[in-house]
Write a protein that holds these residues in place. Sequence first.
Motif, PDB file in Angstrom:
ATOM      1  N   PRO A 111      -6.690 -11.864  -2.007  1.00  0.00           N
ATOM      2  CA  PRO A 111      -7.959 -12.518  -1.648  1.00  0.00           C
ATOM      3  C   PRO A 111      -7.775 -13.768  -0.788  1.00  0.00           C
ATOM      4  O   PRO A 111      -8.689 -14.145  -0.056  1.00  0.00           O
ATOM      5  CB  PRO A 111      -8.593 -12.850  -3.007  1.00  0.00           C
ATOM      6  CG  PRO A 111      -7.530 -12.653  -4.025  1.00  0.00           C
ATOM      7  CD  PRO A 111      -6.496 -11.759  -3.452  1.00  0.00           C
ATOM      8  N   THR A 123      -9.018   3.931  -0.818  1.00  0.00           N
ATOM      9  CA  THR A 123      -9.845   2.806  -0.376  1.00  0.00           C
ATOM     10  C   THR A 123      -9.460   2.503   1.075  1.00  0.00           C
ATOM     11  O   THR A 123      -8.367   2.873   1.501  1.00  0.00           O
ATOM     12  CB  THR A 123      -9.611   1.568  -1.283  1.00  0.00           C
ATOM     13  OG1 THR A 123     -10.365   0.479  -0.775  1.00  0.00           O
ATOM     14  CG2 THR A 123      -8.158   1.139  -1.331  1.00  0.00           C
ATOM     15  N   PHE A 159      -2.318  -1.090  -3.584  1.00  0.00           N
ATOM     16  CA  PHE A 159      -3.478  -0.186  -3.566  1.00  0.00           C
ATOM     17  C   PHE A 159      -3.108   1.130  -2.891  1.00  0.00           C
ATOM     18  O   PHE A 159      -2.182   1.189  -2.075  1.00  0.00           O
ATOM     19  CB  PHE A 159      -4.686  -0.847  -2.879  1.00  0.00           C
ATOM     20  CG  PHE A 159      -4.479  -1.147  -1.419  1.00  0.00           C
ATOM     21  CD1 PHE A 159      -4.842  -0.221  -0.437  1.00  0.00           C
ATOM     22  CD2 PHE A 159      -3.938  -2.366  -1.006  1.00  0.00           C
ATOM     23  CE1 PHE A 159      -4.653  -0.502   0.912  1.00  0.00           C
ATOM     24  CE2 PHE A 159      -3.758  -2.656   0.351  1.00  0.00           C
ATOM     25  CZ  PHE A 159      -4.112  -1.713   1.309  1.00  0.00           C
ATOM     26  N   GLU A 200     -10.571  -3.047   2.618  1.00  0.00           N
ATOM     27  CA  GLU A 200     -11.042  -3.322   1.253  1.00  0.00           C
ATOM     28  C   GLU A 200      -9.866  -3.571   0.317  1.00  0.00           C
ATOM     29  O   GLU A 200      -9.878  -4.493  -0.508  1.00  0.00           O
ATOM     30  CB  GLU A 200     -11.828  -2.113   0.717  1.00  0.00           C
ATOM     31  CG  GLU A 200     -13.216  -1.994   1.277  1.00  0.00           C
ATOM     32  CD  GLU A 200     -14.062  -3.208   0.951  1.00  0.00           C
ATOM     33  OE1 GLU A 200     -14.002  -3.673  -0.211  1.00  0.00           O
ATOM     34  OE2 GLU A 200     -14.741  -3.718   1.861  1.00  0.00           O
ATOM     35  N   GLY A 201      -8.835  -2.708   0.452  1.00  0.00           N
ATOM     36  CA  GLY A 201      -7.662  -2.816  -0.411  1.00  0.00           C
ATOM     37  C   GLY A 201      -7.025  -4.188  -0.271  1.00  0.00           C
ATOM     38  O   GLY A 201      -6.681  -4.839  -1.268  1.00  0.00           O
ATOM     39  N   ARG A 231      -8.378  -6.993   0.770  1.00  0.00           N
ATOM     40  CA  ARG A 231      -9.247  -8.053   0.211  1.00  0.00           C
ATOM     41  C   ARG A 231      -9.060  -8.173  -1.285  1.00  0.00           C
ATOM     42  O   ARG A 231      -9.050  -9.255  -1.848  1.00  0.00           O
ATOM     43  CB  ARG A 231     -10.713  -7.702   0.494  1.00  0.00           C
ATOM     44  CG  ARG A 231     -11.178  -8.333   1.754  1.00  0.00           C
ATOM     45  CD  ARG A 231     -12.697  -8.315   1.809  1.00  0.00           C
ATOM     46  NE  ARG A 231     -13.082  -8.101   3.181  1.00  0.00           N
ATOM     47  CZ  ARG A 231     -14.061  -7.341   3.601  1.00  0.00           C
ATOM     48  NH1 ARG A 231     -14.804  -6.677   2.735  1.00  0.00           N
ATOM     49  NH2 ARG A 231     -14.330  -7.225   4.869  1.00  0.00           N
ATOM     50  N   GLU A 232      -8.883  -7.022  -1.913  1.00  0.00           N
ATOM     51  CA  GLU A 232      -8.747  -7.019  -3.366  1.00  0.00           C
ATOM     52  C   GLU A 232      -7.389  -7.568  -3.826  1.00  0.00           C
ATOM     53  O   GLU A 232      -7.331  -8.375  -4.753  1.00  0.00           O
ATOM     54  CB  GLU A 232      -8.907  -5.585  -3.865  1.00  0.00           C
ATOM     55  CG  GLU A 232      -9.569  -5.510  -5.200  1.00  0.00           C
ATOM     56  CD  GLU A 232     -10.161  -4.142  -5.393  1.00  0.00           C
ATOM     57  OE1 GLU A 232      -9.492  -3.353  -6.079  1.00  0.00           O
ATOM     58  OE2 GLU A 232     -11.260  -3.853  -4.850  1.00  0.00           O
ATOM     59  N   VAL A 233      -6.305  -7.108  -3.156  1.00  0.00           N
ATOM     60  CA  VAL A 233      -4.976  -7.489  -3.664  1.00  0.00           C
ATOM     61  C   VAL A 233      -4.507  -8.852  -3.157  1.00  0.00           C
ATOM     62  O   VAL A 233      -3.622  -9.462  -3.751  1.00  0.00           O
ATOM     63  CB  VAL A 233      -3.895  -6.423  -3.342  1.00  0.00           C
ATOM     64  CG1 VAL A 233      -4.221  -5.100  -4.008  1.00  0.00           C
ATOM     65  CG2 VAL A 233      -3.681  -6.248  -1.838  1.00  0.00           C
ATOM     66  N   SER A 240       0.856  -1.184   0.000  1.00  0.00           N
ATOM     67  CA  SER A 240       0.000   0.000   0.000  1.00  0.00           C
ATOM     68  C   SER A 240       0.892   1.234   0.000  1.00  0.00           C
ATOM     69  O   SER A 240       1.996   1.218   0.554  1.00  0.00           O
ATOM     70  CB  SER A 240      -0.911   0.025   1.223  1.00  0.00           C
ATOM     71  OG  SER A 240      -0.151   0.197   2.396  1.00  0.00           O
ATOM     72  N   HIS A 267      -6.644  -9.732   8.358  1.00  0.00           N
ATOM     73  CA  HIS A 267      -6.448 -10.420   7.079  1.00  0.00           C
ATOM     74  C   HIS A 267      -5.362 -11.496   7.128  1.00  0.00           C
ATOM     75  O   HIS A 267      -5.168 -12.229   6.151  1.00  0.00           O
ATOM     76  CB  HIS A 267      -6.095  -9.376   6.007  1.00  0.00           C
ATOM     77  CG  HIS A 267      -6.514  -9.766   4.626  1.00  0.00           C
ATOM     78  ND1 HIS A 267      -7.834  -9.949   4.264  1.00  0.00           N
ATOM     79  CD2 HIS A 267      -5.789 -10.047   3.513  1.00  0.00           C
ATOM     80  CE1 HIS A 267      -7.890 -10.317   2.989  1.00  0.00           C
ATOM     81  NE2 HIS A 267      -6.655 -10.385   2.514  1.00  0.00           N
TER      82      HIS A 267
END
Length: 336
Positions: A216, A205, A200, A209-210, A212-214, A181, A237
């Motif tokens: 998963p 964001t 991200f 959320e960031g 979760r996206e990068v 990040s 996470h």
Amino acid sequence: MTQTPTTTRQITLASRPNGAPTSENFRLETADLPNLAEGQVLVRNTIMSVDPYMRGRMNDVKSYVPPFQIDAPLDGGAVGEVIASRSAEITVGTHVLHGLGWREHAVVAAENATVIDAEAAPASAYLGVLGMPGLTAYVGLTAIAEMREGDTVFVSGAAGAVGQVVGQIAKALGAKRVVGSAGSAEKIERLLELGYDAAFNYKETSVREGLREVAPDGIDVYFDNVGGDHLEAAIGHLNRFGRVAMCGAISQYNATEPAPGPRNLALAIGKGLTLRGFIVGQQAHLADEYRTQAVAWLADGRLRGDETFRDGVEGAPQAFIDLLEGANTGKMLVRL
Ligand SMILES: NC(=O)c1ccc[n+]([C@@H]2O[C@H](COP(=O)([O-])OP(=O)(O)OC[C@H]3O[C@@H](n4cnc5c(N)ncnc54)[C@H](OP(=O)(O)O)[C@@H]3O)[C@@H](O)[C@H]2O)c1
């Protein structure tokens, strides 16, 4: 023959910052240089470093390094050329790394100066990728987070001096996926060029959320340069038996009140997480190992470190202020 200078321009701490530092907290002064004593050298500093830890030293609190004193010059990493010497070991013309930055000339005891090979790498590299930030990245990832092949690694502050190196080393050591990040679109783009698999912009964001996206499938290692919401989201996470290298908490350095801890810390119990802090100076025994490894990675292109330059000792306070606000990509340095 050029005359040896008898004075130097330097930056002193005029007052302690309350919150974010401002230019009023610093003063440019001219000071007399003492005559060299036996065993000392006079260094013409060519590049100095500004680093986040200096913000902590501007507060009058007990820490692992003593606080800066009001009306006294600041100090920190610098490289330069020896222009006068009363040391048998370090002769005139030698390039050295030492701890008396924030000034144009420094009188340094030879035992506090490290001779650098300015042919092997640019002198600036000894303040960045080959220096303290590079070693911090290596130590945090290997000795502290105990990264293993196949791990998914998340790095915050990823586009900074430490963060850029962490991601590239993680890749070189066989991480399955490396994500980061940072605070701008340009920095995200640069991270992808440097080999990060995804990244991200935390200003656009939420970290949750960031992540979760990068990543998963979760993360196994978190290299924390930021603290705060980044640390909380990473704890949420992390996979079972995940590991956190607690390197820095830059989101809190200008805080005027103690920051609350991660609200989800208890997740560490069930997941069997390890959160481990460190100071690079405690791991100095790994410096030679890192230097050897880093020189090889630099040579084969697996390691690259960006540098952001500012000019003049009078520009150093603003360089420091801007560093805390994210103006740098890679290492923030001041040419003197
Ligand atoms: N433990 C140790 O021994 C050790 C040694 C060296 C460094 N450190 C720590 O490692 C971290 C990185 O140091 P560095 O020298 O490589 O500095 P750096 O990352 O080159 O520069 C600091 C960066 O922090 C980011 N930042 C500022 N405020 C932020 C916020 N509120 N949230 C998220 N990011 C923020 C900015 O980038 P963005 O644009 O991305 O916001 C800025 O560029 C720092 O926390 C430092 O204290 C620890």
